[in-house]
Design an enzyme around this catalytic site. Structure first.
Site, PDB file in Angstrom:
ATOM      1  N   GLU A 181      22.147  25.359  41.469  1.00  0.00           N
ATOM      2  CA  GLU A 181      23.183  26.407  41.500  1.00  0.00           C
ATOM      3  C   GLU A 181      23.244  26.984  40.094  1.00  0.00           C
ATOM      4  O   GLU A 181      23.730  26.328  39.179  1.00  0.00           O
ATOM      5  CB  GLU A 181      24.541  25.803  41.869  1.00  0.00           C
ATOM      6  CG  GLU A 181      24.552  24.960  43.125  1.00  0.00           C
ATOM      7  CD  GLU A 181      24.546  25.801  44.382  1.00  0.00           C
ATOM      8  OE1 GLU A 181      24.836  27.003  44.291  1.00  0.00           O
ATOM      9  OE2 GLU A 181      24.230  25.264  45.448  1.00  0.00           O
TER      10      GLU A 181
ATOM     11  N   CYS B 260      30.517  31.164  37.477  1.00  0.00           N
ATOM     12  CA  CYS B 260      29.190  31.666  37.873  1.00  0.00           C
ATOM     13  C   CYS B 260      29.293  32.883  38.777  1.00  0.00           C
ATOM     14  O   CYS B 260      28.413  33.736  38.766  1.00  0.00           O
ATOM     15  CB  CYS B 260      28.406  30.558  38.552  1.00  0.00           C
ATOM     16  SG  CYS B 260      29.267  29.805  39.927  1.00  0.00           S
TER      17      CYS B 260
HETATM   18  P1  NAD Z   1      23.654  24.123  31.034  1.00  0.00           P
HETATM   19  O1  NAD Z   1      22.488  24.384  31.901  1.00  0.00           O
HETATM   20  O2  NAD Z   1      23.461  24.127  29.576  1.00  0.00           O
HETATM   21  O3  NAD Z   1      24.344  22.723  31.379  1.00  0.00           O
HETATM   22  C1  NAD Z   1      24.660  22.328  32.690  1.00  0.00           C
HETATM   23  C2  NAD Z   1      24.500  20.832  32.807  1.00  0.00           C
HETATM   24  O4  NAD Z   1      23.141  20.487  32.576  1.00  0.00           O
HETATM   25  C3  NAD Z   1      25.298  20.047  31.773  1.00  0.00           C
HETATM   26  O5  NAD Z   1      25.769  18.847  32.348  1.00  0.00           O
HETATM   27  C4  NAD Z   1      24.275  19.750  30.711  1.00  0.00           C
HETATM   28  O6  NAD Z   1      24.592  18.627  29.926  1.00  0.00           O
HETATM   29  C5  NAD Z   1      23.049  19.504  31.561  1.00  0.00           C
HETATM   30  N1  NAD Z   1      21.766  19.674  30.877  1.00  0.00           N
HETATM   31  C6  NAD Z   1      21.497  20.399  29.769  1.00  0.00           C
HETATM   32  N2  NAD Z   1      20.188  20.317  29.468  1.00  0.00           N
HETATM   33  C7  NAD Z   1      19.618  19.521  30.399  1.00  0.00           C
HETATM   34  C8  NAD Z   1      18.290  19.076  30.641  1.00  0.00           C
HETATM   35  N3  NAD Z   1      17.278  19.424  29.846  1.00  0.00           N
HETATM   36  N4  NAD Z   1      18.057  18.298  31.712  1.00  0.00           N
HETATM   37  C9  NAD Z   1      19.061  17.948  32.537  1.00  0.00           C
HETATM   38  N5  NAD Z   1      20.346  18.336  32.357  1.00  0.00           N
HETATM   39  C10 NAD Z   1      20.614  19.103  31.298  1.00  0.00           C
HETATM   40  O7  NAD Z   1      24.732  25.171  31.494  1.00  0.00           O
HETATM   41  P2  NAD Z   1      25.988  25.680  30.726  1.00  0.00           P
HETATM   42  O8  NAD Z   1      25.553  26.833  29.910  1.00  0.00           O
HETATM   43  O9  NAD Z   1      26.695  24.594  30.052  1.00  0.00           O
HETATM   44  O10 NAD Z   1      26.855  26.159  31.970  1.00  0.00           O
HETATM   45  C11 NAD Z   1      27.061  27.474  32.258  1.00  0.00           C
HETATM   46  C12 NAD Z   1      26.005  27.988  33.220  1.00  0.00           C
HETATM   47  O11 NAD Z   1      26.166  27.342  34.469  1.00  0.00           O
HETATM   48  C13 NAD Z   1      26.147  29.458  33.501  1.00  0.00           C
HETATM   49  O12 NAD Z   1      24.888  30.070  33.462  1.00  0.00           O
HETATM   50  C14 NAD Z   1      26.701  29.519  34.904  1.00  0.00           C
HETATM   51  O13 NAD Z   1      26.425  30.681  35.581  1.00  0.00           O
HETATM   52  C15 NAD Z   1      26.134  28.308  35.525  1.00  0.00           C
HETATM   53  N6  NAD Z   1      26.970  27.835  36.644  1.00  0.00           N
HETATM   54  C16 NAD Z   1      26.543  28.069  37.911  1.00  0.00           C
HETATM   55  C17 NAD Z   1      27.325  27.683  39.002  1.00  0.00           C
HETATM   56  C18 NAD Z   1      26.851  27.932  40.411  1.00  0.00           C
HETATM   57  O14 NAD Z   1      27.406  27.332  41.326  1.00  0.00           O
HETATM   58  N7  NAD Z   1      25.877  28.789  40.633  1.00  0.00           N
HETATM   59  C19 NAD Z   1      28.550  27.064  38.787  1.00  0.00           C
HETATM   60  C20 NAD Z   1      28.972  26.843  37.488  1.00  0.00           C
HETATM   61  C21 NAD Z   1      28.158  27.226  36.412  1.00  0.00           C
END
Ligand code: NAD
Length: 535
Positions: free
Chosen positions: A272, A306
């Site tokens: 997502e 999001c």
């Molecule tokens: P991010 O991708 O940096 O982090 C999300 C999660 O992934 C965190 O728990 C983080 O610690 C983990 N993570 C980071 N690097 C990783 C790796 N290499 N391997 C595995 N896990 C890892 O996202 P963010 O910037 O913190 O969050 C915001 C983003 O999330 C925005 O782009 C938003 O649109 C998206 N989002 C999407 C939805 C949806 O349902 N489509 C919902 C909420 C947020």
């Protein structure tokens, strides 16, 4: 929850007075919340309250080795759990539903504390988590119970399809909806008979841990939901490497890495991801209602959502009238850093988010965009607040034209032909959510079918689809793979198993028939089945 003897009791800052010195959580409360955390490093990291910048707590840090331990424990517990009848698993979800609603004051405090969002936006999380638990509890048998299917030959071939749990599901959740995004996917995974290894975003682990505490209070057996905490790039890959399915919510960039890694192991993943969501305000839209909907769609959770609207396409005929009303409402928005209802918008979560917002707005302004509202931080409210911002004249080449801002910034554009608005909506790599505002809802639904997004809301921004738990939610193209919610949201955590019982006649020539006669008899039977048999 606060009535139970061993429950954490938060001490919210005094709501009437300055909150600055009071955001630190009692370490005993943190220890209790973190009691289900697998973290042996002996190290911890600090988290901060976005409202004030004050430290909240020291969170124990998990290592890569802890992830393996968590996965082993989860696997052990899952073997028992898979044998627990579906109805008993559903009962736990229903008790969790009640506990979430009963404990909402503490949940809201914690979510506001960790994420800095407005209380009403935090309440969306309470409602969504409760609705999701109730939905999956009530649809358990329908969605993951065993089913009979049509066999090769009526009467002779009996087919049973069972849904086996994947095993251990890895949930990697973001900070922006720290309660419901942490819990709701995992709740569906549990219902289907899985265990969960969960890595919440490190900034908002306490909201997640509080929810896991509620699941245990609701009767979830020990071991089934393991939490690990730490930096995503450090322990996230270990989660992907140790589970049987990955449920990731976060940025498109990280989602790509997670999906690639899962694919290497041939385990499934639902992703997502991000969006650049558009709202179309058609010429016949109710102006006041549309302005109100647009404000909520753009600025809920300070745009760190999001499915938030970041592009507003307004029909030429009503552009000036709509814009005047919209800007009026934006100027009137109440920003607050208090743990109480009454604010229209809260804070950004971190310096990093603030820096992205400042960059997007300053870059647009420098390249000729007009700031129609906001366009500056609101340090008078809190260190990470930014004014709700409306930009005009945004063009390709500006960062905020196609990149997700994930903040309280919307670009507004005019359109003449609806077809042009639809094709601009479909521009770019994302396809998460869109909205159409119109009095002609039939026309709105027809336009929705031309929009390449996982969800389209007519006369709402995002909350109508987000709250309709029976319907799938997710993105197309760079916005993701797979769906949460609905039947899709729970069946992704299962493998269908087909068990077929052939009765009376085997599937080969019998009764002395030659192979040729058998083929002829089969051909006649197939022709007959086409006429008589409708699945
Ligand atoms: P991010 O991708 O940096 O982090 C999300 C999660 O992934 C965190 O728990 C983080 O610690 C983990 N993570 C980071 N690097 C990783 C790796 N290499 N391997 C595995 N896990 C890892 O996202 P963010 O910037 O913190 O969050 C915001 C983003 O999330 C925005 O782009 C938003 O649109 C998206 N989002 C999407 C939805 C949806 O349902 N489509 C919902 C909420 C947020």
């Amino acid at each position: 929850m606060s009535d139970a003897p061993d429950s954490p009791v938060l001490s919210p800052p005094d709501r009437e007075h300055d909150t600055t010195a009071t955001f630190a959580l009692d370490p005993a409360v943190v220890r209790r919340l973190a009691s289900t955390l697998v973290a042996t490093s002996g190290e911890s990291y600090p988290t901060y309250a976005p409202f004030t910048g004050q430290p909240i707590a020291a969170i124990p840090l998990s290592t890569v080795a802890d992830v393996a331990v968590a996965a082993d424990r989860a696997r052990l517990a899952q073997a028992q759990w898979a044998r627990v009848p579906l109805t008993q698993r559903a009962d736990i979800l229903l008790r969790f539903h009640d506990l979430v609603l009963d404990s909402q004051d503490e949940i809201l405090d914690l979510v506001q504390w960790e994420s800095g969002k407005a209380r009403l936006h935090a309440f969306e999380e309470v409602a969504h988590a409760a609705m999701t638990a109730r939905y999956y509890a009530r649809t358990a048998l329908r969605h993951v119970g065993s089913k009979r299917r049509l066999g090769m030959f009526p009467m002779l071939t009996r087919v049973d399809v069972h849904r086996s749990p994947k095993g251990v599901v890895g949930v990697i959740s973001p900070w922006n909806y720290p309660f419901t995004m942490a819990l709701s996917d995992g709740v569906a995974a549990l219902l289907a008979g899985n265990a969960v290894v969960h890595k919440p975003d490190s900034q908002t682990a306490l909201s997640a841990l509080y929810g896991v505490g509620l699941l245990h209070e609701a009767g979830l057996p020990e071991g089934l939901w393991q939490v690990v905490c730490g930096e995503g790039p450090v322990i996230g890959p270990a989660v992907v490497d140790s589970v049987d399915f990955v449920c990731f919510t976060g940025s498109t960039r990280t989602g790509r890495e997670v999906g690639t890694r899962a694919a290497q192991r041939l385990v499934g993943a639902s992703l997502e991801l991000g969006g650049k969501n558009a709202m179309l305000v058609l010429h016949d839209a109710d102006l006041d209602r549309s302005a109100e909907i647009a404000v909520r769609a753009c600025f809920s959770s300070a745009g760190q959502l999001c499915v938030a609207t970041e592009r507003l396409y307004v029909a030429d005929q009503i552009y000036d009238h709509f814009l005047a009303r919209f800007l009026g409402r934006v100027e009137d928005m109440r920003l607050s850093a208090k743990l109480e209802y009454g604010a229209d918008m809260g804070s950004l979560i971190s310096q990093q988010q603030l820096a992205t917002v400042v960059h997007h707005v300053d870059d647009a302004r420098a390249k000729g965009a007009r700031v129609l509202a906001g366009g500056h931080p609101r340090l008078d409210v809190g260190p990470l607040f930014y004014a709700p911002t409306v930009l005009g004249g945004v063009r390709p080449g500006m960062a905020c034209f196609g990149d997700e801002t994930f903040g309280p910034v919307v670009a507004v554009y005019r359109f003449g032909e609806e077809a042009d608005a639809v094709s601009r909506t479909n521009e770019g790599p994302y396809g998460l959510n869109a909205s159409v505002l119109t009095r002609d809802t039939r026309r709105g639904r027809a336009l929705a079918r031309q929009i390449r997004c996982g969800s389209v809301n007519i006369n709402e921004g995002y909350s109508a689809s987000f709250g309709s738990i029976d319907a799938p939610m997710g993105g197309v193209r760079s916005s993701g793979l797979g769906r949460r919610q609905g039947v899709e949201g729970v069946q992704r955590f299962t493998d269908p198993q087909t068990v077929v019982t052939q009765r009376v006649l085997p599937i080969r020539p019998v009764l002395g028939l030659s192979e040729r006669s058998y083929a002829q008899t089969m051909t006649a039977t197939l022709r007959l089945l086409k006429k008589t048999h409708r699945p």
